[in-house]
Enzyme design. Structure first.
Site, short mmCIF file in Angstrom:
data_model
loop_
_atom_site.label_atom_id
_atom_site.label_comp_id
_atom_site.label_asym_id
_atom_site.label_seq_id
_atom_site.Cartn_x
_atom_site.Cartn_y
_atom_site.Cartn_z
N ASP A 9 -1.73 6.10 11.32
CA ASP A 9 -0.60 5.39 11.95
C ASP A 9 0.65 5.72 11.13
OD1 ASP A 9 -1.66 3.88 9.80
OD2 ASP A 9 -0.83 2.02 10.60
N VAL A 134 -7.26 5.82 8.47
CA VAL A 134 -6.41 5.09 7.52
C VAL A 134 -5.38 4.23 8.27
CG1 VAL A 134 -6.75 6.70 5.60
CG2 VAL A 134 -4.90 7.12 7.23
N ASP A 252 -3.19 5.00 1.67
CA ASP A 252 -4.01 5.96 2.42
C ASP A 252 -4.35 7.20 1.60
OD1 ASP A 252 -3.68 4.10 4.38
OD2 ASP A 252 -2.25 5.26 5.56
O1 RIB Z 1 -2.81 -2.25 4.44
C1 RIB Z 1 -2.43 -0.94 4.15
C2 RIB Z 1 -2.59 -0.07 5.36
O2 RIB Z 1 -1.79 -0.57 6.42
C3 RIB Z 1 -2.18 1.36 5.16
O3 RIB Z 1 -3.04 2.18 5.90
C4 RIB Z 1 -0.80 1.40 5.74
O4 RIB Z 1 -0.42 2.69 6.16
C5 RIB Z 1 -0.93 0.45 6.89
O5 RIB Z 1 -1.49 1.11 7.99
CA CA Z 2 -2.05 3.76 7.47
#
Ligand code: RIB
Ligand code: CA
Length: 323
Positions: A9, A134, A252
């Site tokens: 994301d 991720v 990530d």
């Molecule tokens: O909580 C951290 C996660 O949330 C990471 O993957 C960040 O990119 C968000 O997606």
């Molecule tokens: Ca992420």
């Protein structure tokens, strides 16, 4: 070379994770799926495309994924903020809406959607594939619902998500699992080998402003972009969730670097992990059964309770400098 599919994301830390995966000889990135999360799907997909074009890695296919979580936005009061983007909010500075890179011109998204890509690839593959989601687990969970047999061709799922002792979106929940708790539940119950890189580990692997300068000095395109993103995150975390002066987690990236060198994570233990889908005060919270209270449950993952900050920063810098 381990074959991987990433699910992102994008997002500053997703972008750094993608760059680490593309820079190392240890991993072959077969494809990148995008998902609603840090921002809505239009943002996360375009951010992924512009990153690949900036890096000159247009050959990596990008599959646009789910625009919304499985069901968490159905009761309007449950997740009124989703999808994020286009407005100011507390965590705005951590990612921004758009990554600070030129708009993609040549790099396009594939015709196939991310769920279909998972099903096709994991059905047809001759060798098992490692998945590295991720962001929220929506794409993967829907693929598993549509064709449960795909699990047989998964080597391992290395997830950035969940938390034992932290919350970063509510007092109890980690963001990726909070976004789509039902998807997290489906994936955790799927029976594949799973490793979780949670906030407990990523908050041990903080990167400083001085270390971001050292990354910038590496001079590669990956170093220049990652150094800027880390500096942006440091500014954002100072407002959003102070973690120490001039420091930020790069969540990530720790999940990707774990695939290159397992010793970046520490205190990794077999664990039964569940997720609260009850729509109450702890909705989306990961439930980590450290004391074996669920007598009928076997561990469903390896859970990293900590990380080695020095090793992480060293490997991050080396990987980003590699080419
Ligand atoms: O909580 C951290 C996660 O949330 C990471 O993957 C960040 O990119 C968000 O997606
Ligand atoms: Ca992420």
């Amino acid at each position: 070379m381990r074959k991987i599919i990433m699910d992102v994301d994008t997002g500053t830390d997703d972008a750094i994770a993608i760059m680490c995966a593309l820079q190392t000889e240890e991993l072959e990135v077969l494809g990148i799926c995008t998902v609603n999360g840090n921002r809505g799907i239009t943002y996360t997909t375009e951010n992924t495309l512009r990153l690949l074009e900036y890096l000159g890695r247009e050959e990596i296919p990008v599959y646009k994924g789910c625009a919304l979580p499985m069901v968490s936005t159905l009761p309007k009061w449950r997740r009124p903020e989703i999808p994020y983007g286009g407005k100011e909010f507390k965590a705005q500075e951590v990612h921004g809406d758009w990554l600070d890179l030129p708009h993609s011109v040549n790099k396009k998204v594939e015709d196939m959607d991310a769920v279909s890509y998972y099903i096709k690839t994991l059905t047809e593959t001759k060798e098992k594939i490692t998945l590295v989601p991720v962001g929220p687990l929506t794409n993967l969970a829907i693929a598993m619902r549509a064709k449960p047999e795909i699990v047989e061709n998964i080597e391992e799922i290395v997830i950035m998500g969940a938390a034992y002792a932290y919350g970063n979106i509510t007092a109890t929940a980690e963001f990726n699992w909070w976004c789509d708790p039902e998807a997290a539940k489906i994936v955790m119950d799927c029976g594949a080998k799973i490793t979780i890189v949670p906030l407990d580990a990523t908050h041990k692997a903080l990167v400083s402003g001085k270390e971001a300068d050292e990354i910038l000095a590496g001079g590669t395109k990956a170093c220049l972009a990652a150094g800027d993103f880390i500096k942006r995150r440091i500014r954002g975390y100072a407002v959003f969730q102070p973690v120490g002066e001039d420091m930020t987690p790069v969540h990530d990236a720790l999940a990707v670097l774990y695939l290159i060198d397992k010793s970046v994570c520490e205190d990794v233990k077999p664990m039964y992990v569940d997720v609260d889908c009850g729509m109450g005060a702890s909705d989306g919270m990961s439930i980590v059964d450290v004391d074996h209270r669920y007598e009928d449950k076997e561990p469903n993952c390896d859970f990293a309770f900590s990380a080695n900050r020095e090793k992480f920063v060293e490997l991050l810098t080396k990987t980003l400098k590699a080419r």
